[in-house]
Design a protein around this motif. Structure first.
Motif, short mmCIF file in Angstrom:
data_model
loop_
_atom_site.label_atom_id
_atom_site.label_comp_id
_atom_site.label_asym_id
_atom_site.label_seq_id
_atom_site.Cartn_x
_atom_site.Cartn_y
_atom_site.Cartn_z
N SER A 101 66.97 58.12 52.49
CA SER A 101 68.14 58.30 53.35
C SER A 101 69.42 57.88 52.64
O SER A 101 70.47 58.50 52.81
CB SER A 101 67.98 57.52 54.65
N GLN A 102 69.37 56.83 51.84
CA GLN A 102 70.53 56.40 51.07
C GLN A 102 70.82 57.36 49.93
O GLN A 102 71.97 57.76 49.70
CB GLN A 102 70.33 54.98 50.52
N SER A 103 69.79 57.71 49.19
CA SER A 103 69.97 58.56 48.02
C SER A 103 70.55 59.92 48.39
O SER A 103 71.46 60.43 47.72
CB SER A 103 68.63 58.74 47.30
N LEU A 104 70.03 60.51 49.45
CA LEU A 104 70.48 61.85 49.85
C LEU A 104 71.85 61.81 50.50
O LEU A 104 72.55 62.83 50.56
CB LEU A 104 69.46 62.49 50.79
N ASP A 105 72.27 60.64 50.96
CA ASP A 105 73.58 60.50 51.58
C ASP A 105 74.68 60.15 50.58
O ASP A 105 75.76 60.73 50.60
CB ASP A 105 73.52 59.43 52.68
N HIS A 106 74.40 59.17 49.70
CA HIS A 106 75.47 58.71 48.81
C HIS A 106 74.98 58.30 47.42
O HIS A 106 75.69 57.62 46.69
CB HIS A 106 76.23 57.54 49.45
#
Length: 320
Positions: free
Chosen positions: A250-255
């Protein structure tokens, strides 16, 4: 409540067996459901070429939970100051009382990021990897080199590339006379083509590692893109990779490093695995010696918990 200084923390914890085990478990805790990791707080300070992250979370069964404040002021080296600073606050998971304030000035964050990068690298790279290209000449480049050398448990070669050749030489000189083999790579493309492993550590806002430079079998660990707008790798390289792994999808794909390629539709969400699932064996890792693998590490609150717990466990007579 106790307060620990940077000097005290440097005496308590290092790149050692317990710290490596704790950081490995920090990834697994996300995969097996033990972790409560809320979204990261982020404050951008573009006029100052700076940012601040707030990470916090809890691992089920731990005596503490942790709130971490970490800032990056990327022009500080020009002032003779470190680019990273911050602190961690350990709070009792039983009473809510503050147990300790760790005035680490960003050092624990750098330590856990270095160890975390090495854990990801050796979980995904070819076992016969010998040449490690480290991109960047800042604090995290140094931590990645030391952690990778410790986890390699055999001689490997590090090539350091930076936009400033002088800074790359200064970094390499720090390791002169040590058992760690570090030399300067004058050409970025040549370093990428010759490396078995690439570790990207810069806060770049534009991709500078081209897809065509990466040969089959290469592993890449990217730790620089931890906020929106940061990017080190060509999106075409991410689309071309055989295995994409994130510390937290979720973090990687967001930012994270994967965000731009994902938002451009170059791969699907289900194509991104989480590192903890590979470490605990529930998902497969590298499929072949020719596979190109990429780990995108945006940093986890569980890593902060793990390194804080490791330090506090070594404080005599401290009750958590």
């Amino acid at each position: 409540m106790i307060s620990l200084s940077l000097a005290q923390l440097q005496e308590l914890v290092s790149i050692d067996v317990a710290a490596i085990s704790a950081i490995t478990d920090a990834y697994v805790a996300v995969a097996d459901g033990r972790a409560n990791v809320p979204p990261v707080g982020y404050l951008g300070l573009p006029a100052q070429n700076a940012d601040c992250h707030i990470k916090y979370g809890y691992i089920a069964g731990d005596p503490i939970f942790v709130v971490k404040i970490a800032s990056g002021f990327y022009d500080n080296p020009k002032r003779g100051l470190p680019s990273s600073s911050g602190m961690m606050i350990a709070i009792s998971a039983v009473t809510g009382a503050t147990v300790a304030i760790l005035n680490d000035e960003g050092w624990l964050t750098n330590l856990r990021t270095g160890i975390g990068g090495a854990v990801a690298t050796f979980a995904l790279c070819r076992p016969d990897s010998e040449v490690f290209a480290v991109l960047g000449t800042g604090t995290q480049a140094r931590f990645q080199i030391r952690a990778a050398a410790a986890l390699a448990k055999r001689p490997v070669q590090f090539l350091v590339w930076g936009r400033s050749v002088q800074k790359a030489r200064e970094l390499a000189d720090e390791f002169a006379g040590s058992p760690i083999d570090v030399s300067v790579a004058a050409d970025l493309e040549e370093a990428c083509r010759s490396a078995d492993v690439i570790i990207a550590t810069t806060p770049s806002t534009a991709p500078y590692v081209a897809s065509e430079w990466i040969t089959p079998g290469t592993h890449i660990t990217a730790v620089g893109a931890d906020a929106s707008g940061k990017q080190e790798l060509d999106p075409a390289l991410i689309a071309r990779a055989d295995l994409l792994v994130a510390d937290l999808a979720s973090q990687s794909l967001d930012h994270g490093e994967f965000a731009a390629a994902f938002q451009a539709g170059l791969f699907r969400q289900e194509d991104c695995l989480e590192l903890g699932a590979i470490l605990n064996g529930s998902k497969p890792g590298r499929g072949s010696s020719d596979a190109i693998t990429i780990a995108d590490l945006t940093g986890l609150a569980t890593q902060d918990i793990a390194i804080t717990r490791t330090a506090l466990q070594r404080v005599p007579d401290l009750v958590m």
